[in-house]
Scaffold this motif. Structure first.
Motif, PDB file in Angstrom:
ATOM      1  N   LEU A   1      -5.405   9.599  -5.704  1.00 10.93           N
ATOM      2  CA  LEU A   1      -4.745   9.414  -4.409  1.00 10.93           C
ATOM      3  C   LEU A   1      -5.788   9.192  -3.316  1.00 10.93           C
ATOM      4  O   LEU A   1      -5.586   8.364  -2.415  1.00 10.93           O
ATOM      5  CB  LEU A   1      -3.888  10.635  -4.093  1.00 10.93           C
ATOM      6  N   PHE A   2      -6.908   9.887  -3.419  1.00 14.92           N
ATOM      7  CA  PHE A   2      -8.027   9.686  -2.486  1.00 14.92           C
ATOM      8  C   PHE A   2      -8.461   8.224  -2.498  1.00 14.92           C
ATOM      9  O   PHE A   2      -8.620   7.592  -1.445  1.00 14.92           O
ATOM     10  CB  PHE A   2      -9.185  10.601  -2.901  1.00 14.92           C
ATOM     11  N   ARG A   3      -8.627   7.676  -3.693  1.00 14.77           N
ATOM     12  CA  ARG A   3      -9.103   6.298  -3.828  1.00 14.77           C
ATOM     13  C   ARG A   3      -8.109   5.311  -3.211  1.00 14.77           C
ATOM     14  O   ARG A   3      -8.499   4.402  -2.469  1.00 14.77           O
ATOM     15  CB  ARG A   3      -9.327   5.981  -5.305  1.00 14.77           C
ATOM     16  N   ILE A   4      -6.822   5.489  -3.479  1.00 14.88           N
ATOM     17  CA  ILE A   4      -5.812   4.563  -2.960  1.00 14.88           C
ATOM     18  C   ILE A   4      -5.715   4.659  -1.438  1.00 14.88           C
ATOM     19  O   ILE A   4      -5.602   3.637  -0.747  1.00 14.88           O
ATOM     20  CB  ILE A   4      -4.447   4.850  -3.615  1.00 14.88           C
ATOM     21  N   CYS A   5      -5.802   5.872  -0.924  1.00 14.32           N
ATOM     22  CA  CYS A   5      -5.649   6.072   0.523  1.00 14.32           C
ATOM     23  C   CYS A   5      -6.846   5.563   1.316  1.00 14.32           C
ATOM     24  O   CYS A   5      -6.771   5.461   2.559  1.00 14.32           O
ATOM     25  CB  CYS A   5      -5.419   7.541   0.833  1.00 14.32           C
ATOM     26  N   GLN A   6      -7.933   5.220   0.636  1.00 16.83           N
ATOM     27  CA  GLN A   6      -9.070   4.639   1.351  1.00 16.83           C
ATOM     28  C   GLN A   6      -8.720   3.299   1.991  1.00 16.83           C
ATOM     29  O   GLN A   6      -9.426   2.836   2.890  1.00 16.83           O
ATOM     30  CB  GLN A   6     -10.263   4.488   0.407  1.00 16.83           C
TER      31      GLN A   6
ATOM     32  N   LEU B   1       0.840  -1.195   0.000  1.00 19.12           N
ATOM     33  CA  LEU B   1       0.000   0.000   0.000  1.00 19.12           C
ATOM     34  C   LEU B   1       0.875   1.245   0.000  1.00 19.12           C
ATOM     35  O   LEU B   1       0.582   2.220  -0.701  1.00 19.12           O
ATOM     36  CB  LEU B   1      -0.930  -0.004   1.214  1.00 19.12           C
ATOM     37  N   ALA B   2       1.963   1.223   0.751  1.00 18.83           N
ATOM     38  CA  ALA B   2       2.892   2.353   0.771  1.00 18.83           C
ATOM     39  C   ALA B   2       3.442   2.629  -0.624  1.00 18.83           C
ATOM     40  O   ALA B   2       3.547   3.790  -1.048  1.00 18.83           O
ATOM     41  CB  ALA B   2       4.037   2.084   1.750  1.00 18.83           C
ATOM     42  N   ALA B   3       3.783   1.574  -1.355  1.00 19.89           N
ATOM     43  CA  ALA B   3       4.315   1.730  -2.710  1.00 19.89           C
ATOM     44  C   ALA B   3       3.261   2.305  -3.647  1.00 19.89           C
ATOM     45  O   ALA B   3       3.566   3.157  -4.496  1.00 19.89           O
ATOM     46  CB  ALA B   3       4.823   0.395  -3.229  1.00 19.89           C
ATOM     47  N   ALA B   4       1.999   1.856  -3.511  1.00 17.77           N
ATOM     48  CA  ALA B   4       0.926   2.354  -4.370  1.00 17.77           C
ATOM     49  C   ALA B   4       0.651   3.835  -4.099  1.00 17.77           C
ATOM     50  O   ALA B   4       0.463   4.625  -5.036  1.00 17.77           O
ATOM     51  CB  ALA B   4      -0.341   1.536  -4.149  1.00 17.77           C
ATOM     52  N   ILE B   5       0.637   4.203  -2.833  1.00 17.84           N
ATOM     53  CA  ILE B   5       0.417   5.601  -2.471  1.00 17.84           C
ATOM     54  C   ILE B   5       1.555   6.465  -3.012  1.00 17.84           C
ATOM     55  O   ILE B   5       1.330   7.534  -3.597  1.00 17.84           O
ATOM     56  CB  ILE B   5       0.304   5.742  -0.937  1.00 17.84           C
ATOM     57  N   THR B   6       2.777   5.985  -2.857  1.00 18.49           N
ATOM     58  CA  THR B   6       3.938   6.754  -3.297  1.00 18.49           C
ATOM     59  C   THR B   6       3.935   6.950  -4.808  1.00 18.49           C
ATOM     60  O   THR B   6       4.273   8.035  -5.306  1.00 18.49           O
ATOM     61  CB  THR B   6       5.232   6.049  -2.859  1.00 18.49           C
ATOM     62  N   ALA B   7       3.553   5.927  -5.549  1.00 13.88           N
ATOM     63  CA  ALA B   7       3.539   6.019  -7.011  1.00 13.88           C
ATOM     64  C   ALA B   7       2.587   7.106  -7.491  1.00 13.88           C
ATOM     65  O   ALA B   7       2.913   7.885  -8.401  1.00 13.88           O
ATOM     66  CB  ALA B   7       3.157   4.667  -7.614  1.00 13.88           C
ATOM     67  N   GLU B   8       1.399   7.176  -6.880  1.00 14.41           N
ATOM     68  CA  GLU B   8       0.443   8.209  -7.289  1.00 14.41           C
ATOM     69  C   GLU B   8       0.868   9.571  -6.752  1.00 14.41           C
ATOM     70  O   GLU B   8       0.698  10.598  -7.425  1.00 14.41           O
ATOM     71  CB  GLU B   8      -0.964   7.869  -6.791  1.00 14.41           C
ATOM     72  N   LEU B   9       1.453   9.577  -5.563  1.00 21.41           N
ATOM     73  CA  LEU B   9       1.899  10.838  -4.978  1.00 21.41           C
ATOM     74  C   LEU B   9       2.947  11.506  -5.864  1.00 21.41           C
ATOM     75  O   LEU B   9       2.903  12.719  -6.097  1.00 21.41           O
ATOM     76  CB  LEU B   9       2.452  10.595  -3.576  1.00 21.41           C
TER      77      LEU B   9
ATOM     78  N   ASN C   1      -7.440  13.764   9.821  1.00 16.37           N
ATOM     79  CA  ASN C   1      -8.451  14.697   9.323  1.00 16.37           C
ATOM     80  C   ASN C   1      -7.833  15.698   8.343  1.00 16.37           C
ATOM     81  O   ASN C   1      -8.457  16.039   7.322  1.00 16.37           O
ATOM     82  CB  ASN C   1      -9.107  15.429  10.496  1.00 16.37           C
ATOM     83  N   ASN C   2      -6.629  16.164   8.639  1.00 12.72           N
ATOM     84  CA  ASN C   2      -5.934  17.047   7.703  1.00 12.72           C
ATOM     85  C   ASN C   2      -5.738  16.363   6.351  1.00 12.72           C
ATOM     86  O   ASN C   2      -5.943  16.961   5.283  1.00 12.72           O
ATOM     87  CB  ASN C   2      -4.559  17.435   8.252  1.00 12.72           C
ATOM     88  N   LEU C   3      -5.324  15.108   6.398  1.00 12.64           N
ATOM     89  CA  LEU C   3      -5.052  14.353   5.176  1.00 12.64           C
ATOM     90  C   LEU C   3      -6.287  14.264   4.296  1.00 12.64           C
ATOM     91  O   LEU C   3      -6.213  14.524   3.080  1.00 12.64           O
ATOM     92  CB  LEU C   3      -4.542  12.955   5.532  1.00 12.64           C
ATOM     93  N   TRP C   4      -7.417  13.929   4.892  1.00 10.02           N
ATOM     94  CA  TRP C   4      -8.613  13.738   4.069  1.00 10.02           C
ATOM     95  C   TRP C   4      -9.170  15.058   3.558  1.00 10.02           C
ATOM     96  O   TRP C   4      -9.803  15.108   2.501  1.00 10.02           O
ATOM     97  CB  TRP C   4      -9.653  12.922   4.832  1.00 10.02           C
ATOM     98  N   ARG C   5      -8.893  16.120   4.266  1.00 10.36           N
ATOM     99  CA  ARG C   5      -9.250  17.428   3.722  1.00 10.36           C
ATOM    100  C   ARG C   5      -8.377  17.726   2.499  1.00 10.36           C
ATOM    101  O   ARG C   5      -8.871  18.219   1.480  1.00 10.36           O
ATOM    102  CB  ARG C   5      -9.082  18.513   4.783  1.00 10.36           C
ATOM    103  N   ASP C   6      -7.101  17.408   2.579  1.00  7.88           N
ATOM    104  CA  ASP C   6      -6.220  17.575   1.422  1.00  7.88           C
ATOM    105  C   ASP C   6      -6.714  16.755   0.237  1.00  7.88           C
ATOM    106  O   ASP C   6      -6.759  17.235  -0.904  1.00  7.88           O
ATOM    107  CB  ASP C   6      -4.794  17.129   1.764  1.00  7.88           C
ATOM    108  N   LEU C   7      -7.059  15.513   0.512  1.00  9.80           N
ATOM    109  CA  LEU C   7      -7.418  14.588  -0.559  1.00  9.80           C
ATOM    110  C   LEU C   7      -8.775  14.890  -1.182  1.00  9.80           C
ATOM    111  O   LEU C   7      -9.137  14.291  -2.201  1.00  9.80           O
ATOM    112  CB  LEU C   7      -7.417  13.147  -0.020  1.00  9.80           C
ATOM    113  N   SER C   8      -9.512  15.821  -0.596  1.00 13.04           N
ATOM    114  CA  SER C   8     -10.809  16.194  -1.176  1.00 13.04           C
ATOM    115  C   SER C   8     -10.650  17.067  -2.420  1.00 13.04           C
ATOM    116  O   SER C   8     -11.632  17.295  -3.138  1.00 13.04           O
ATOM    117  CB  SER C   8     -11.660  16.934  -0.136  1.00 13.04           C
ATOM    118  N   HIS C   9      -9.431  17.533  -2.698  1.00 11.05           N
ATOM    119  CA  HIS C   9      -9.238  18.331  -3.912  1.00 11.05           C
ATOM    120  C   HIS C   9      -9.509  17.453  -5.132  1.00 11.05           C
ATOM    121  O   HIS C   9      -9.026  16.315  -5.209  1.00 11.05           O
ATOM    122  CB  HIS C   9      -7.816  18.893  -3.979  1.00 11.05           C
ATOM    123  N   PRO C  10     -10.270  17.939  -6.115  1.00  8.76           N
ATOM    124  CA  PRO C  10     -10.648  17.110  -7.270  1.00  8.76           C
ATOM    125  C   PRO C  10      -9.466  16.492  -8.016  1.00  8.76           C
ATOM    126  O   PRO C  10      -9.571  15.368  -8.523  1.00  8.76           O
ATOM    127  CB  PRO C  10     -11.420  18.085  -8.169  1.00  8.76           C
ATOM    128  N   HIS C  11      -8.341  17.196  -8.103  1.00  7.64           N
ATOM    129  CA  HIS C  11      -7.195  16.670  -8.837  1.00  7.64           C
ATOM    130  C   HIS C  11      -6.509  15.519  -8.103  1.00  7.64           C
ATOM    131  O   HIS C  11      -5.648  14.844  -8.684  1.00  7.64           O
ATOM    132  CB  HIS C  11      -6.168  17.776  -9.097  1.00  7.64           C
TER     133      HIS C  11
END
Length: 331
Positions: free
Chosen positions: A303-308, A155-163, A289-299
């Motif tokens: 990353l939102f989907r992977i971090c779920q 999961l860390a690798a998947a998040i990093t790739a999209e990040l 909570n900070n993270l999910w507020r960040d991930l709410s940006h449409p672009h």
């Protein structure tokens, strides 16, 4: 000599052998701090950054000198021993922005606005030589090696790739010196000073070249406190008006903040599991909570989907981590 004897000899040579020494709260690293009270001098701070623990005071001294050259407020260095990792510093006092903003809410906006002005001043000055970089590959790597303390390596690798895809889409054509730990507990309010000297800067030894919005994201989306809901958008509006990047301001701020929050979430887990410091676990829900507020940006929808798939730091999850405190070897 022992570490204690080395410190005593250093203080004696600096003219502080008579000082009373009182420990101060440290940070998440290996550095230790003491407040020195001398009968004939103003208070001072002793930084103990033992090279045996992997510490190196040269970056701190380099950045401290640079900040002063910018007209910003870093502690005066009274004496230093690079080989021993000891620095005798000016004492900025205890009025941390974190505490002042709570005790005097009418000061929150003007002081945070002044912090952004200090960053603008820093960015207007050419950075010092011989500093590292905190560019997309560096930021992604920092996240990739830290996240497995909180989630599975896959999961860390998947998040990093999209990040890194998102980071690469930002404007990196005008890098600036980023302090990298610019938040309310590393900023001291100095009301006796004038203008930007009122903003005392601490804990800047990890400064590197990076994106102009990184420190602002760290300040506004603080891992330890929330700004008043009316003040945060005012700060962002003020920042957007001066931002000169070709990328989208809100996308850039959200992406940089998401990278930081992902890394900090994992760092807090590592501080418990590796370093035996479970006190940071209680900060995890705020970072989450900070993270999910960040991930709410449409672009950032991918990353939102992977971090779920990330585990939420619920009380149960925190208890599980606490039960394993200092259970994993240093790495």
């Amino acid at each position: 000599m022992s570490r204690s004897a080395d410190i005593h000899a250093f203080l004696e040579a600096a003219g502080w052998g008579m000082a009373q020494r009182a420990p101060l709260a440290g940070d998440a690293g290996n550095r230790k701090y003491e407040r020195l009270s001398h009968p004939q001098k103003d208070p001072a701070i002793l930084m103990d950054a033992d090279p045996a623990n992997g510490e190196d005071i040269r970056p701190f001294l380099n950045i401290a000198a640079h900040l002063k050259s910018c007209g910003l407020s870093s502690p005066e260095v009274y004496d230093a021993n690079r080989d021993l990792g000891l620095i005798l510093l000016e004492d900025f006092g205890d009025q941390l922005l974190f505490d002042v903003a709570i005790a005097s809410p009418e000061l929150e906006y003007p002081l945070y606005k002044m912090c952004l002005e200090a960053l603008e001043r820093l960015h207007q000055t050419p950075p010092p030589p011989n500093v590292g970089s905190y560019f997309p590959q560096d930021m992604a790597r920092a996240t990739e090696i830290t996240l497995p303390w909180y989630c599975s390596p896959d999961l860390a690798a998947a998040i990093t790739a999209e990040l890194i895809n998102q980071l690469n889409s930002l404007d990196w054509t005008h890098p600036v010196l980023v302090l990298r730990d610019f938040h309310a507990q590393n900023i001291v309010y100095r009301p006796e000073q004038s203008e930007l000297a009122q903003i005392g800067l601490l804990d800047f030894q990890d400064a590197q070249l990076g994106h102009p919005l990184y420190d602002a994201a760290s300040l506004i989306h603080d891992a330890r406190r929330s700004l008043h809901p009316d003040i945060e958008p005012r700060l962002k509006d003020a920042l957007a008006q001066t931002y000169a990047g070709s990328d989208n301001f809100h996308h850039a701020l959200s992406t940089l903040s998401a990278q930081r929050n992902l890394r900090v979430l994992a760092l807090f887990a590592r501080l418990c599991l590796r370093d035996g410091k479970p006190g940071y676990l209680k900060l995890m829900p705020h970072v989450w909570n900070n993270l999910w507020r960040d991930l709410s940006h449409p672009h950032l929808s991918n990353l939102f989907r992977i971090c779920q798939s990330l585990p939420e730091p619920t009380p149960k999850r925190q208890s599980e981590l606490r039960a394993k405190c200092a259970s994993r070897p240093m790495s």
